[in-house]
Design a protein around this motif. Structure first.
Motif, PDB file in Angstrom:
ATOM      1  N   VAL A   1      29.694  35.420  49.926  1.00 55.83           N
ATOM      2  CA  VAL A   1      29.676  34.839  48.585  1.00 55.83           C
ATOM      3  C   VAL A   1      28.254  34.870  48.023  1.00 55.83           C
ATOM      4  O   VAL A   1      28.043  35.221  46.852  1.00 55.83           O
ATOM      5  CB  VAL A   1      30.247  33.403  48.587  1.00 55.83           C
ATOM      6  CG1 VAL A   1      29.968  32.688  47.270  1.00 55.83           C
ATOM      7  CG2 VAL A   1      31.738  33.432  48.875  1.00 55.83           C
TER       8      VAL A   1
ATOM      9  N   LEU B   1      27.500  38.339  46.945  1.00 49.57           N
ATOM     10  CA  LEU B   1      28.290  38.636  45.754  1.00 49.57           C
ATOM     11  C   LEU B   1      27.666  38.012  44.507  1.00 49.57           C
ATOM     12  O   LEU B   1      27.539  38.664  43.461  1.00 49.57           O
ATOM     13  CB  LEU B   1      29.719  38.118  45.951  1.00 49.57           C
ATOM     14  CG  LEU B   1      30.719  38.361  44.833  1.00 49.57           C
ATOM     15  CD1 LEU B   1      30.945  39.856  44.632  1.00 49.57           C
ATOM     16  CD2 LEU B   1      32.034  37.670  45.154  1.00 49.57           C
TER      17      LEU B   1
ATOM     18  N   GLU C   1      29.568  34.007  35.585  1.00 50.00           N
ATOM     19  CA  GLU C   1      30.323  33.282  36.604  1.00 50.00           C
ATOM     20  C   GLU C   1      31.817  33.362  36.310  1.00 50.00           C
ATOM     21  O   GLU C   1      32.626  33.548  37.213  1.00 50.00           O
ATOM     22  CB  GLU C   1      29.857  31.828  36.643  1.00 50.00           C
ATOM     23  CG  GLU C   1      30.434  31.025  37.776  1.00 50.00           C
ATOM     24  CD  GLU C   1      29.849  29.625  37.843  1.00 50.00           C
ATOM     25  OE1 GLU C   1      30.661  28.682  37.976  1.00 50.00           O
ATOM     26  OE2 GLU C   1      28.621  29.475  37.770  1.00 50.00           O
TER      27      GLU C   1
ATOM     28  N   LEU D   1      33.129  36.778  37.212  1.00 51.17           N
ATOM     29  CA  LEU D   1      33.184  36.910  38.669  1.00 51.17           C
ATOM     30  C   LEU D   1      34.400  36.173  39.225  1.00 51.17           C
ATOM     31  O   LEU D   1      35.136  36.718  40.058  1.00 51.17           O
ATOM     32  CB  LEU D   1      31.895  36.373  39.287  1.00 51.17           C
ATOM     33  CG  LEU D   1      31.719  36.531  40.784  1.00 51.17           C
ATOM     34  CD1 LEU D   1      31.821  37.999  41.200  1.00 51.17           C
ATOM     35  CD2 LEU D   1      30.391  35.950  41.227  1.00 51.17           C
ATOM     36  N   ILE D   2      34.637  34.968  38.752  1.00 51.80           N
ATOM     37  CA  ILE D   2      35.804  34.189  39.197  1.00 51.80           C
ATOM     38  C   ILE D   2      37.090  34.924  38.835  1.00 51.80           C
ATOM     39  O   ILE D   2      38.016  35.011  39.652  1.00 51.80           O
ATOM     40  CB  ILE D   2      35.766  32.762  38.610  1.00 51.80           C
ATOM     41  CG1 ILE D   2      34.627  31.975  39.264  1.00 51.80           C
ATOM     42  CG2 ILE D   2      37.099  32.049  38.792  1.00 51.80           C
ATOM     43  CD1 ILE D   2      34.302  30.654  38.593  1.00 51.80           C
ATOM     44  N   LYS D   3      37.136  35.477  37.649  1.00 54.68           N
ATOM     45  CA  LYS D   3      38.317  36.225  37.217  1.00 54.68           C
ATOM     46  C   LYS D   3      38.545  37.442  38.120  1.00 54.68           C
ATOM     47  O   LYS D   3      39.678  37.721  38.514  1.00 54.68           O
ATOM     48  CB  LYS D   3      38.158  36.668  35.759  1.00 54.68           C
ATOM     49  CG  LYS D   3      39.381  37.329  35.181  1.00 54.68           C
ATOM     50  CD  LYS D   3      39.187  37.676  33.712  1.00 54.68           C
ATOM     51  CE  LYS D   3      40.426  38.389  33.202  1.00 54.68           C
ATOM     52  NZ  LYS D   3      40.274  38.824  31.816  1.00 54.68           N
ATOM     53  N   MET D   4      37.477  38.141  38.464  1.00 53.22           N
ATOM     54  CA  MET D   4      37.593  39.298  39.359  1.00 53.22           C
ATOM     55  C   MET D   4      38.151  38.881  40.725  1.00 53.22           C
ATOM     56  O   MET D   4      39.007  39.558  41.294  1.00 53.22           O
ATOM     57  CB  MET D   4      36.232  39.983  39.521  1.00 53.22           C
ATOM     58  CG  MET D   4      35.720  40.649  38.262  1.00 53.22           C
ATOM     59  SD  MET D   4      33.995  41.146  38.422  1.00 53.22           S
ATOM     60  CE  MET D   4      34.191  42.693  39.276  1.00 53.22           C
ATOM     61  N   ILE D   5      37.659  37.760  41.233  1.00 53.53           N
ATOM     62  CA  ILE D   5      38.123  37.260  42.531  1.00 53.53           C
ATOM     63  C   ILE D   5      39.600  36.893  42.450  1.00 53.53           C
ATOM     64  O   ILE D   5      40.390  37.235  43.338  1.00 53.53           O
ATOM     65  CB  ILE D   5      37.270  36.058  42.985  1.00 53.53           C
ATOM     66  CG1 ILE D   5      35.854  36.523  43.315  1.00 53.53           C
ATOM     67  CG2 ILE D   5      37.915  35.357  44.188  1.00 53.53           C
ATOM     68  CD1 ILE D   5      34.860  35.396  43.498  1.00 53.53           C
ATOM     69  N   GLN D   6      39.981  36.213  41.387  1.00 51.96           N
ATOM     70  CA  GLN D   6      41.380  35.811  41.217  1.00 51.96           C
ATOM     71  C   GLN D   6      42.292  37.037  41.103  1.00 51.96           C
ATOM     72  O   GLN D   6      43.368  37.066  41.706  1.00 51.96           O
ATOM     73  CB  GLN D   6      41.530  34.919  39.984  1.00 51.96           C
ATOM     74  CG  GLN D   6      40.941  33.553  40.177  1.00 51.96           C
ATOM     75  CD  GLN D   6      40.889  32.732  38.899  1.00 51.96           C
ATOM     76  OE1 GLN D   6      40.845  33.275  37.798  1.00 51.96           O
ATOM     77  NE2 GLN D   6      40.872  31.409  39.052  1.00 51.96           N
TER      78      GLN D   6
ATOM     79  N   THR E   1      41.751  40.072  42.288  1.00 51.46           N
ATOM     80  CA  THR E   1      41.799  40.720  43.599  1.00 51.46           C
ATOM     81  C   THR E   1      42.706  39.947  44.544  1.00 51.46           C
ATOM     82  O   THR E   1      43.514  40.544  45.272  1.00 51.46           O
ATOM     83  CB  THR E   1      40.380  40.843  44.190  1.00 51.46           C
ATOM     84  OG1 THR E   1      39.578  41.610  43.293  1.00 51.46           O
ATOM     85  CG2 THR E   1      40.406  41.504  45.555  1.00 51.46           C
ATOM     86  N   SER E   2      42.611  38.631  44.507  1.00 49.68           N
ATOM     87  CA  SER E   2      43.452  37.793  45.354  1.00 49.68           C
ATOM     88  C   SER E   2      44.925  37.967  45.004  1.00 49.68           C
ATOM     89  O   SER E   2      45.785  38.080  45.896  1.00 49.68           O
ATOM     90  CB  SER E   2      43.044  36.330  45.203  1.00 49.68           C
ATOM     91  OG  SER E   2      43.819  35.507  46.022  1.00 49.68           O
TER      92      SER E   2
END
Length: 127
Positions: free
Chosen positions: A95, A98, A109, A112-117, A119-120
């Protein structure tokens, strides 16, 4: 698993991580006997001393314990210790890297959170 001799991680660390992955996968449970240093050496075509070093890392971390004359066994609570260690060390490092890279690339931020969500979500759909 194939050990990566080109990796920046020493072979003995790769051995300990491989055994941790075996425990996480449920291939070894509490009080199960694990491979000996000689079995690991044969399995991965490495020096038994290197395999022993990997095993001893896990003994030091109380993931494995020794029974004199019988071998190495998975300690009670080993799985929880491995998961906690990986969450608090490995994930935090990832993290941190990243976030640093996102700042370099001027990614907010929120992005980045949207990208993580995203991908998840994709990974969940694949499983």
């Amino acid at each position: 698993m194939i050990l990566n001799s080109d990796s920046s991680k020493p072979i003995y660390v790769q051995i300990s991580e491989w055994l941790e992955n075996e425990i996480i996968s449920g291939n070894f449970n509490s009080d199960d006997k694990v491979y000996s240093q000689y079995q690991l050496a044969e399995l991965f075509n490495i020096n038994p001393a290197t395999a022993a070093k990997g095993l001893n890392i896990l003994v030091d971390e109380q993931i494995l314990y020794k029974k004199r004359g019988l071998g190495m066994f998975v300690a009670e609570g080993a799985l929880a210790r491995i998961l906690d260690k990986r969450k608090n060390e490995t994930l935090k490092e990832l993290v941190n890297a990243l976030v640093i890279e996102a700042k370099r690339l001027n990614v907010s931020e929120e992005e980045l959170i949207k990208m993580i969500q995203e991908t998840s979500r994709k990974r969940s759909e694949e499983e």
